[in-house]
Design an enzyme around this catalytic site. Structure first.
Site, PDB file in Angstrom:
ATOM      1  N   ALA A  43       0.837  -1.223   0.000  1.00 46.45           N
ATOM      2  CA  ALA A  43       0.000   0.000   0.000  1.00 46.45           C
ATOM      3  C   ALA A  43       0.861   1.258   0.000  1.00 46.45           C
ATOM      4  CB  ALA A  43      -0.925  -0.014   1.210  1.00 46.45           C
ATOM      5  N   GLY A  46      -1.832   5.316   2.222  1.00 41.56           N
ATOM      6  CA  GLY A  46      -1.764   5.835   3.575  1.00 41.56           C
ATOM      7  C   GLY A  46      -3.050   5.573   4.323  1.00 41.56           C
ATOM      8  N   HIS A 226      -8.287   0.683  -9.815  1.00 46.15           N
ATOM      9  CA  HIS A 226      -7.468   1.885  -9.623  1.00 46.15           C
ATOM     10  C   HIS A 226      -7.135   2.415 -11.005  1.00 46.15           C
ATOM     11  CE1 HIS A 226      -4.372   4.655  -8.388  1.00 46.15           C
ATOM     12  NE2 HIS A 226      -4.664   4.415  -7.125  1.00 46.15           N
ATOM     13  N   ARG A 365     -15.014   2.613  -2.795  1.00 46.54           N
ATOM     14  CA  ARG A 365     -14.236   3.002  -1.610  1.00 46.54           C
ATOM     15  C   ARG A 365     -13.543   4.345  -1.806  1.00 46.54           C
ATOM     16  NH1 ARG A 365      -8.575   2.015  -0.303  1.00 46.54           N
ATOM     17  NH2 ARG A 365      -8.540   1.524  -2.503  1.00 46.54           N
TER      18      ARG A 365
HETATM   19  C1  SIN Z   1      -3.321   5.170  -3.904  1.00 48.12           C
HETATM   20  O1  SIN Z   1      -2.299   5.450  -3.316  1.00 48.12           O
HETATM   21  O2  SIN Z   1      -3.681   5.695  -4.941  1.00 48.12           O
HETATM   22  C2  SIN Z   1      -4.170   4.079  -3.370  1.00 48.12           C
HETATM   23  C3  SIN Z   1      -4.736   4.459  -2.080  1.00 48.12           C
HETATM   24  C4  SIN Z   1      -5.853   3.552  -1.795  1.00 48.12           C
HETATM   25  O3  SIN Z   1      -6.180   2.723  -2.637  1.00 48.12           O
HETATM   26  O4  SIN Z   1      -6.458   3.697  -0.739  1.00 48.12           O
END
Ligand code: SIN
Length: 514
Positions: A43, A46, A226, A365
């Site tokens: 991850a 954060g 994403h 989310r």
């Molecule tokens: C990101 O850093 O873009 C992902 C963060 C997340 O998916 O909560």
């Protein structure tokens, strides 16, 4: 003597639950090495925490509900978001140091669809790795926790509506473990897809085990893509954090056009909108890039050291080059239905983290809410287990060789499933594609094949998606582009999923008030 609590999974949810239960004895099972191969360790984003001077839980809740597109459980969301100070304090007690600004105050980052800068990071983009290091170290030093690495949990043992143990495979041997309290913390489902930022082995094992034992699943259709994974042949794909766009990086196509300009929020619009816009560009034959040259330039390596290294491994220097990006599966909002204490619908079974569906995320989310949720629900589940009256009598365990357990499989086996999900359960869906997926997945899910469990999880996604003949959040149906006037969540058990897959319920959508 009390049975140990069995916890399956060693991402943030499993590690926090184990630590919060101590000094009660815990047996922590993990498929790989402790904390390895978890999405937590990868991850970058954060932890969202409304702790800044201009922020409060009400604002965080409003952003979470807006991203969730009408499907969040508002009470649950408020409870989880309110626990941010406890979660941050607990992580700090285990040695996590969040990044600070030049005055020494916490440095809050911005991510898409947040109305305030409220994301706490560690080592720039290394939050997940830092959490994994800190909590794994604490678990190893905790005398109450026994860690069993390279142990694959296969099935839950049940008597009626109660879970009483776990069947595992370790070093090629099947073993039965008695346990009156079992916590599933097995992570997400990205390994079911070709393009995902999750570890490739994350194929929803906990969801399959819970479903086979009779637990309810919820919101399985909601798979979050994403928008900006690094577009290379590497698997899993490397993530280019939303925080890079939070710092001002722009999305361009190969004609140099900023194709997000017409969408409110532009590059920082909600994740589903950005993912669909990039998907549309790619479907038209365009390539898509993130341009961080003006926004970050030479500051890139210091601000995002991990992403800089990931890009460099593919010969890209983000301070000077455009970064090729594409959408990829990143998070699953659905999973094992749980209540505010992390309880599943089966007595003795809790689920925490990404494998659970609490209702916090709704249909989409909000970035960086998931590490917060995983830790908060780990604390809740541990409190609930500790508050249980004396555990029920030990269940008599069946002989190891009288139980049907899934045969061992390699990660490559899942290729067959990945081809189906990637074609039909992707960013855009329609009835014909979902029916084709169901027709291919149903026989696999009901077979003795090595792929039966991943096929069953993919089948559940397809059936929930087929029944939701609307577009909402991360679930986009080209044949039903509108949202229903009334949003409802859906809960189903495995027998209901199989009935819906087999018969006309799939072609004649069942009641929407699930
Ligand atoms: C990101 O850093 O873009 C992902 C963060 C997340 O998916 O909560």
């Amino acid at each position: 003597m009390t049975d140990p609590v069995v916890i399956i999974g060693s991402g943030i949810a499993g590690l926090v639950t184990a630590l919060a239960l101590a000094p009660r004895p815990v047996l922590l099972l993990t498929r790989a090495g402790l904390g390895q191969e978890s999405a937590t360790a990868r991850a970058q984003g954060g932890i969202a925490a409304a702790l800044g001077p201009d922020d409060d839980t009400g604002l965080h809740l409003a952003d979470t509900l807006a991203a969730g597109a009408g499907l969040c459980d508002a009470g649950m969301a408020e409870r989880i978001l309110e626990s941010a100070p406890d979660v941050i304090a607990m992580l700090a007690r285990h040695g996590l140091r969040f990044d600070v600004d030049e005055t020494g105050a916490p440095s809050f980052g911005l991510e898409a669809a947040h109305s305030r800068k409220r994301i706490l990071h560690t080592r720039g983009d290394g939050t997940g790795a830092a959490i994994t290091d800190a909590l794994s170290g604490a678990v190893r030093n905790c005398a109450a926790i026994t860690v069993l690495e390279h142990a694959e949990a296969l099935r839950l043992l049940t008597a009626g509506n109660r879970v009483g143990g776990v069947v595992i495979r370790r070093q090629g041997r099947i073993q039965h473990l008695a346990a009156s309290s079992v916590v599933l913390a097995t992570g997400g489902i990205g390994g079911l897809y070709d393009a995902s930022t999750n570890p490739t082995g994350n194929c929803g094992a906990g969801i399959a085990m819970a479903a086979c034992a009779g637990a309810e699943l919820a919101d399985m259709e909601f798979v979050q893509f994403h928008p900006t994974a690094l577009a290379t042949a590497r698997r899993p794909l490397s993530l280019i954090s939303e925080a890079v766009r939070g710092e001002g990086a722009l999305l361009l196509n190969d004609l140099g056009q900023r194709f997000m300009l017409d969408v409110p929020g532009a590059e920082l619009a909600p994740r589903d909108l950005v993912a669909r816009a990039i998907h549309a560009q790619i479907a038209e034959g365009r390539r898509v890039f993130l341009d961080a040259r003006a926004a970050l330039g030479d500051r890139f390596a210091a601000r995002f050291p991990g992403i800089f290294r990931l890009c460099a491994a593919d010969g890209i220097d983000p301070s000077r080059d455009l970064i090729p990006v594409r959408p990829a599966v990143h998070y699953h909002m659905g999973g094992i239905a749980t209540d505010a204490r992390g309880r599943s619908s089966l007595a003795g079974l809790w689920a925490v983290g990404e494998c659970a569906s609490t209702g916090l995320h709704g249909a989409n989310r909000l970035a960086s809410n998931s590490l917060l949720e995983a830790a908060a629900m780990g604390l809740e589940a541990a409190r609930d287990i500790a508050d249980q009256a004396a555990p029920p009598l030990r269940m008599a365990l069946p002989d190891a060789d009288t139980m049907d357990v899934p045969p061992g499989r390699s990660e490559a086996d899942a290729e067959v499933i990945r081809a189906i999900t990637s074609q039909h359960l992707g960013v855009l869906r329609d009835a014909a594609g979902l029916d084709a997926a169901i027709a291919q997945l149903l026989p696999l899910a009901q077979s003795d094949d090595r792929l039966a469990d991943p096929a069953l999880v993919a089948l559940a996604i397809a059936v929930f998606a087929r029944l939701r003949d609307e577009s909402r959040g991360a679930h986009a149906r080209t044949d039903f582009p509108e949202a229903w006037p009334q949003a409802t969540r859906r809960h189903m058990t495995l027998p209901q999923i199989l009935v819906a897959a087999r018969d006309s319920a799939v072609t004649q959508p069942i009641a929407r008030s699930a």
